[in-house]
Enzyme design. Sequence first.
Site, PDB file in Angstrom:
ATOM      1  N   ILE A   1       0.858  -1.185   0.000  1.00  0.00           N
ATOM      2  CA  ILE A   1       0.000   0.000   0.000  1.00  0.00           C
ATOM      3  C   ILE A   1       0.892   1.232   0.000  1.00  0.00           C
ATOM      4  O   ILE A   1       1.630   1.464   0.957  1.00  0.00           O
ATOM      5  CB  ILE A   1      -0.939   0.017   1.222  1.00  0.00           C
TER       6      ILE A   1
ATOM      7  N   ASP B   1      -4.801  -2.776  18.222  1.00  0.00           N
ATOM      8  CA  ASP B   1      -3.465  -2.165  18.324  1.00  0.00           C
ATOM      9  C   ASP B   1      -3.488  -0.878  17.505  1.00  0.00           C
ATOM     10  O   ASP B   1      -2.675  -0.655  16.608  1.00  0.00           O
ATOM     11  CB  ASP B   1      -2.397  -3.129  17.809  1.00  0.00           C
TER      12      ASP B   1
END
Length: 284
Positions: A96, A193
Amino acid sequence: MICQKIGNRIKNVLSILEPNKKNFFKLQLITGGCINSNFKLTTNYADFFLKTNSTHIADDFFFAEKKGVQLLSQADNINVPEIYYVDKEFILMSFIKPSPVSKIFWQNLASSLVNIHSVKNNLFGLDYDNYIGSLSQQNNCNENWTDFFIERRIMPQLKISNFPVEIICRFENFFKKLEDILVQEKPTLLHGDFWSGNFINNDSKPFFIDPSVYFGSREMDIAMSKLFGGFDTNFYSTYNEIYPLIKNWEERLDIYNIYPLLVHHNLFGGNYYVRILDILKSFA
């Protein structure tokens, strides 16, 4: 450098993705990872992100990450990397490309997190254990959020923390007060997280990476977003416009951040102990 046997596995994976074609690949180290070694893998098929770790992790570490990414992807309009291959030593996923962050990105991140938090469950926890950093994260299910938070988040970290007896006693007094402080909402899917290193901006679209998923209080994700200074104010205002947090939510964030602070203490040492103690003193 990445070992030869993993290089051979990459060749095998590429031959599956694009058979009957001679493939080449180039690895570029990406800095910033604390647990794993990360690489951009450039090939004549596509660019990939390669995360590898042949030591200090359990055999199911990357398989748990894949399951977490897949669970997040079931929420509406959520972007996650595509995972192409996983084994006990590495995980290969789409690369990405990051973009500069804008105001609209923070709004999109908030609305995406709302979509994740809109996935509900009957119990707190998950039907399998996974990891937070490289540490085991226990997800045995519970009907009561406070009990789950104490028994499955704080206590496992305390057992490996080597804190002195007086600190353990402070935790015991702290636990007695939580039932009257924490709020009860229906168990919510969490990233688990949720800090700035675990999402990527790609043309104002957030891609979620490195999850430690389970069903818990959505305030856990909000708390972790503030652990290292917080996000742009547009994120919090947009989230609260779409899915308002329960009254006095900001007062509970330090409580929830004891968990990631314990994780950081157990992984890295440093001054996290001081921050934990300050929170305990303010509540107990």
